[in-house]
Design an enzyme around this catalytic site. Structure first.
Site, mmCIF file in Angstrom:
data_model
loop_
_atom_site.group_PDB
_atom_site.id
_atom_site.type_symbol
_atom_site.label_atom_id
_atom_site.label_comp_id
_atom_site.label_asym_id
_atom_site.label_seq_id
_atom_site.Cartn_x
_atom_site.Cartn_y
_atom_site.Cartn_z
ATOM 1 N N GLY A 165 43.570 39.306 37.521
ATOM 2 C CA GLY A 165 43.547 37.854 37.292
ATOM 3 C C GLY A 165 43.705 37.451 35.839
ATOM 4 N N HIS A 208 45.334 33.605 49.881
ATOM 5 C CA HIS A 208 45.837 34.910 49.440
ATOM 6 C C HIS A 208 45.817 35.798 50.684
ATOM 7 C CE1 HIS A 208 46.032 38.578 46.732
ATOM 8 N NE2 HIS A 208 45.691 39.083 47.913
ATOM 9 N N ARG A 292 48.409 51.282 44.773
ATOM 10 C CA ARG A 292 47.198 52.118 44.724
ATOM 11 C C ARG A 292 46.292 51.736 45.891
ATOM 12 N NH1 ARG A 292 43.757 47.896 43.249
ATOM 13 N NH2 ARG A 292 44.755 46.388 41.872
ATOM 14 N N ARG A 338 31.967 41.549 47.675
ATOM 15 C CA ARG A 338 31.836 42.375 46.473
ATOM 16 C C ARG A 338 30.553 41.962 45.766
ATOM 17 N NH1 ARG A 338 37.650 43.100 43.451
ATOM 18 N NH2 ARG A 338 38.989 43.034 45.307
HETATM 19 P P1 ADP Z 1 42.105 44.621 44.115
HETATM 20 O O1 ADP Z 1 43.263 43.903 44.678
HETATM 21 O O2 ADP Z 1 42.043 46.061 44.459
HETATM 22 O O3 ADP Z 1 40.867 43.878 44.312
HETATM 23 P P2 ADP Z 1 41.761 43.927 41.386
HETATM 24 O O4 ADP Z 1 42.839 43.126 40.771
HETATM 25 O O5 ADP Z 1 40.472 43.275 41.676
HETATM 26 O O6 ADP Z 1 42.436 44.604 42.612
HETATM 27 O O7 ADP Z 1 41.536 45.196 40.500
HETATM 28 C C1 ADP Z 1 40.805 46.304 40.921
HETATM 29 C C2 ADP Z 1 40.282 46.997 39.726
HETATM 30 O O8 ADP Z 1 41.326 47.396 38.882
HETATM 31 C C3 ADP Z 1 39.381 46.127 38.889
HETATM 32 O O9 ADP Z 1 38.423 46.973 38.351
HETATM 33 C C4 ADP Z 1 40.308 45.583 37.822
HETATM 34 O O10 ADP Z 1 39.596 45.277 36.662
HETATM 35 C C5 ADP Z 1 41.228 46.757 37.631
HETATM 36 N N1 ADP Z 1 42.601 46.395 37.265
HETATM 37 C C6 ADP Z 1 43.518 45.784 38.025
HETATM 38 N N2 ADP Z 1 44.687 45.660 37.391
HETATM 39 C C7 ADP Z 1 44.523 46.214 36.180
HETATM 40 C C8 ADP Z 1 45.373 46.409 35.042
HETATM 41 N N3 ADP Z 1 46.641 46.009 35.025
HETATM 42 N N4 ADP Z 1 44.850 47.006 33.959
HETATM 43 C C9 ADP Z 1 43.588 47.416 33.974
HETATM 44 N N5 ADP Z 1 42.740 47.278 34.999
HETATM 45 C C10 ADP Z 1 43.189 46.683 36.088
HETATM 46 P P1 ADP Z 2 46.844 39.989 39.535
HETATM 47 O O1 ADP Z 2 47.888 40.982 39.180
HETATM 48 O O2 ADP Z 2 45.991 39.594 38.398
HETATM 49 O O3 ADP Z 2 46.111 40.367 40.769
HETATM 50 P P2 ADP Z 2 48.376 38.104 41.155
HETATM 51 O O4 ADP Z 2 49.786 37.790 40.859
HETATM 52 O O5 ADP Z 2 48.109 38.991 42.300
HETATM 53 O O6 ADP Z 2 47.692 38.666 39.842
HETATM 54 O O7 ADP Z 2 47.588 36.741 41.356
HETATM 55 C C1 ADP Z 2 46.181 36.711 41.412
HETATM 56 C C2 ADP Z 2 45.736 35.451 42.144
HETATM 57 O O8 ADP Z 2 46.232 34.283 41.488
HETATM 58 C C3 ADP Z 2 46.268 35.336 43.562
HETATM 59 O O9 ADP Z 2 45.436 36.005 44.474
HETATM 60 C C4 ADP Z 2 46.258 33.846 43.783
HETATM 61 O O10 ADP Z 2 44.968 33.385 44.105
HETATM 62 C C5 ADP Z 2 46.628 33.310 42.425
HETATM 63 N N1 ADP Z 2 48.086 33.104 42.322
HETATM 64 C C6 ADP Z 2 49.004 33.973 41.862
HETATM 65 N N2 ADP Z 2 50.229 33.454 41.882
HETATM 66 C C7 ADP Z 2 50.103 32.195 42.370
HETATM 67 C C8 ADP Z 2 51.003 31.109 42.596
HETATM 68 N N3 ADP Z 2 52.301 31.201 42.317
HETATM 69 N N4 ADP Z 2 50.497 29.946 43.078
HETATM 70 C C9 ADP Z 2 49.183 29.823 43.341
HETATM 71 N N5 ADP Z 2 48.289 30.797 43.129
HETATM 72 C C10 ADP Z 2 48.729 31.964 42.643
HETATM 73 MG MG MG Z 3 46.934 40.642 42.671
#
Ligand code: ADP
Ligand code: ADP
Ligand code: MG
Length: 461
Positions: A165, A208, A292, A338
């Protein structure tokens, strides 16, 4: 099958992988930092080796030390868990060069999907719907404004390397693009060492919805249904469930097919997740692929009865998927909360500390994945996730009720967690009805916290 697997992670996921290895009679080696010397994973592993100090850069990201340990202890594979090195393409490649099987996709695939702007382009090219946005990266705020004018406001400025995020900002006007672009970029540079940015239309009040997929080395790809992860705080998931109330069988079929198409386009191998946002009109858009195992995988394990880490190990060892798509049956309703060591009353500040007393919920359809034990001290250096409470019941309402009672049975004394907040969410009418979107928590947080305070005061009186 592998003889000995090195687990390059910590916390609950290190334990989770360890358990799957033990169930398959595979030896385990766990690497750890000095801060985790007394962890459960270290105690339960066949062998544990300290690779460095508390800072992740010195230990859990210390590629050279990890590979040296894997070779010196006679491992034939490496499981990266989630976070840390799990989506590091260079590490996956380095494992291969060191004669170790990386339990995940190839470095090339991780690289391809790890740049979210490039992944969007790939998805577009094979006909998977993506959110309207920029064609690839945008260089600066001026270019971002031009794209935003073309696609229409509001927009979401996103980091191509983003995760967890971070590196993401909403903009409702050109002035906001101007103000937020560099802010988002600095956050991306600070967190990912990469300032590449792209733009998407901000979908208002979406859900989502993500699909779990499995792909073996023989070219078979299956999907294990969806997880609805709409309960989020700052774009990070808090509660996940399967199935989603928002999907009809027809929409599930179409989204599942898109997820399989996406995985095939990526040339995917192993377990992965295709993430979508779903708008109010039932349109879905690809946002990213996680290459992953995910935090919330137990939700899918409950509804499918499958062991996803076991599948990961089998796939990596070259075995075919343990079942074809026709044999994947989704049963009942599963939900995960969580539990993070953080204080909702103080802006969710992390609350590491010593667990003076621990009681975990149990009973039919209740699973807790945690690395906590009575007397354990949560170190301050890592993620605040300390437990995942997961339930499975025939229907959604029964799952909600089971989650309420599971959270009532959970006792963690010594450090503050968000468990009471999760418990209150289980009583919120919008949540109980299942009419949720990613704005649920932001919209209701104040009300929930007031409720939270009044319950606290009554308890103290
Ligand atoms: P999930 O979809 O598995 O819930 P999260 O986005 O919550 O994925 O990330 C899971 C774990 O990986 C968290 O501990 C988050 O801080 C870490 N994480 C996710 N993306 C990255 C990244 N690009 N770099 C470092 N840590 C990451
Ligand atoms: P991360 O790699 O940090 O997980 P994501 O691209 O998966 O980032 O986006 C994380 C969250 O942000 C999504 O689960 C959603 O809630 C919100 N999000 C991402 N893209 C959009 C979008 N285009 N419009 C609205 N919400 C979004
Ligand atoms: Mg994501």
């Amino acid at each position: 099958m592998f003889k000995r697997v090195l687990i390059a992670n910590r916390g609950e996921i290190a334990l989770r992988v360890l358990r799957a290895c033990r169930d398959l009679d595979i030896d385990t080696v766990v690497i750890h930092s000095t801060a985790d010397a007394d962890s459960l994973a270290v105690q339960f592993a066949g062998r544990a080796v300290c690779v460095g100090g508390p800072r992740a850069a010195d230990s859990y990201l210390n590629t050279a030390a990890i590979l040296t340990v894997a070779q010196a202890t006679g491992c034939d594979a490496v499981h990266p868990g989630y976070g840390f090195l799990s989506e590091n393409a260079d590490f996956a490649d380095a494992c291969g060069k060191a004669g170790l099987k990386f339990i995940g996709p190839s470095g090339a695939v991780i690289r391809k999907m790890g740049n979210k702007a490039a992944a969007r382009e790939l998805m577009k090219s094979v006909g998977v719907p993506v959110v309207p946005g920029s064609d690839g990266a945008v260089a600066d705020a001026a270019q971002a404004k031009a794209v935003a004018d073309a696609i229409g406001y509001p927009v979401l400025i996103k980091a191509a390397a983003g995760g967890g995020g971070r590196g993401m900002r909403r903009a409702f006007t050109p002035e906001e693009v101007e103000a937020r672009f560099e802010e988002a970029r600095s956050e991306a540079v600070a967190n990912f060492g990469d300032g590449e940015m792209y733009l998407e239309k901000l979908i208002l009040s979406p859900r989502h919805i993500e699909f779990q997929i499995l792909a073996d080395q023989q070219g078979n790809v299956i999907q294990l249904g969806e997880r609805d992860c709409s309960i989020q705080r700052k774009n990070q998931k808090l509660i996940e469930e399967s199935p989603s109330k928002a999907l009809t069988p027809e929409l599930r079929e179409r989204m599942g097919a898109a997820a399989i198409l996406a995985a095939k386009a990526a040339g995917y191998e192993n377990a992965g997740t295709i993430e979508f946002v779903l708008d109010k009109d039932g349109n879905f858009y690809f946002i990213e692929m996680n290459t992953r195992i995910q935090v919330e995988h137990p939700v899918t394990e409950f509804v499918t009865g499958m062991d996803l880490v076991r599948e990961q190990l089998r796939i990596a060892a070259g075995l075919p998927l343990s079942k074809p798509q026709e044999e994947v049956a989704l049963t009942g309703h599963a939900m995960e909360c969580r539990i993070n060591a953080e204080d909702p009353r103080r802006g969710f500040a992390p609350c590491p500390g010593k667990v003076d007393f621990l009681h975990l919920p149990g009973g039919q359809g209740v699973r807790v994945d945690t690395h906590l034990f009575t007397g354990y001290t949560l170190p301050p250096y890592y993620d605040s996730l300390c437990a995942k409470v997961v339930v499975h019941a025939p229907t959604r309402l029964e799952a909600v009720r089971k989650m309420r009672r599971a959270l009532e049975e959970l006792v963690i004394e010594g450090c503050t967690t968000n468990a009471s907040l999760a418990h209150l969410i289980m009583y919120h009418p919008e949540f109980v009805r299942g009419s949720v979107d990613t704005g649920f928590l932001e919209r209701n947080l104040e009300e929930l916290l007031k409720w939270y305070d009044s319950v606290g005061e009554e308890a103290e009186a």
